[in-house]
Write a protein that holds these residues in place. Sequence first.
Motif, PDB file in Angstrom:
ATOM      1  N   TYR A 257      35.878  36.988  42.004  1.00 55.36           N
ATOM      2  CA  TYR A 257      36.280  35.584  41.891  1.00 55.36           C
ATOM      3  C   TYR A 257      36.884  35.249  40.529  1.00 55.36           C
ATOM      4  N   ASP A 258      37.984  34.485  40.585  1.00 55.13           N
ATOM      5  CA  ASP A 258      38.643  33.980  39.385  1.00 55.13           C
ATOM      6  C   ASP A 258      39.199  32.607  39.751  1.00 55.13           C
ATOM      7  N   TYR A 259      38.846  31.579  38.988  1.00 52.52           N
ATOM      8  CA  TYR A 259      39.220  30.199  39.354  1.00 52.52           C
ATOM      9  C   TYR A 259      40.720  30.046  39.562  1.00 52.52           C
ATOM     10  N   GLU A 260      41.496  30.515  38.601  1.00 53.92           N
ATOM     11  CA  GLU A 260      42.953  30.315  38.675  1.00 53.92           C
ATOM     12  C   GLU A 260      43.557  30.953  39.922  1.00 53.92           C
ATOM     13  N   ARG A 261      43.025  32.095  40.287  1.00 57.90           N
ATOM     14  CA  ARG A 261      43.581  32.817  41.430  1.00 57.90           C
ATOM     15  C   ARG A 261      42.964  32.386  42.755  1.00 57.90           C
TER      16      ARG A 261
END
Length: 303
Positions: A257-261
């Motif tokens: 998980y990565d917020y921007e992506r």
Amino acid sequence: GVSMAQTTKQTQLMPPPPMPHINRRWRRTSFSGLTENAVHYDKVQPPEKVTPKTKVVLADFPRGPEPGSLVHEVFEEMDFCDGDSAHLKAIIESKLGLWGVDTCWADTLVEAMQDLMGVALPTSGEPMALGQLTRSDRIDEMNFTLPVGRGPQALTMHGLADVLRAHGHVPDGYPEQVRAIETDGARGYLTGFLDLVFRWKGRWYIVDYKTNHLGDTREDYGQSAIIHSMAEHHYYLQYHFYTVALHRYLTQKLREYDYERCFGGVMYLYVRGMGSGDSGVYFDRPCLEMVEALSALLDGGAG
């Protein structure tokens, strides 16, 4: 809705000082409890009334919490991809009696809900429609609990206002509306649920269904009317809490998980007014700085 459990431990060897004023409201509060002392500012101007045009399907549908709950439960139980009106009508008819809404509304609701499935919705990429979502792409009525004030600082409306002013996509004057809400500092737990969380093209979105009546025509649900309603009911504040809740959940659950992506945004769907153009739909994708600042504020400097 966005509830708060307060516990205080004091070890005293000296005679205790006078008891401070404790606002019992903060033990557990829903989101509406958090904003119940709000004063309505006039800084966010109500929209100009437009000459009546197309009357919306749900213009005369009953108003109030019971019809609203009915619509939420229909969304929760219906299969968005199933175009069979008989299936949908069976779900709706089972709910009408339960919520005390006249059965004469069954066909109108079937028409409205089927229309909603085809409305183009904004995303972080290409527009999509609810009717494209399978059951495996959806989480309905997702509960969350956010600890508040674990560190030295309790949550205050002044703190919230500062974060919104610095990082939020909110109307001019809205942070002042938040600042004006009278509360003692909050500690404990903020609990609630997300109407719908869905995954689309690798990104996660939050949806909140609103049955607010803003008028009888499509034009009454334009962006200026929606923005006024979002501010008046503090839905801006609400969806920023929702975003932090989902961000923390996905951080724990998804290894990559990565917020921007991975985070796509938030949609508020004013179901009475959804249709052509952008009527009845509010969309925002809070920036990462906003989410991190609000998350830190909720923690109260817990580190």
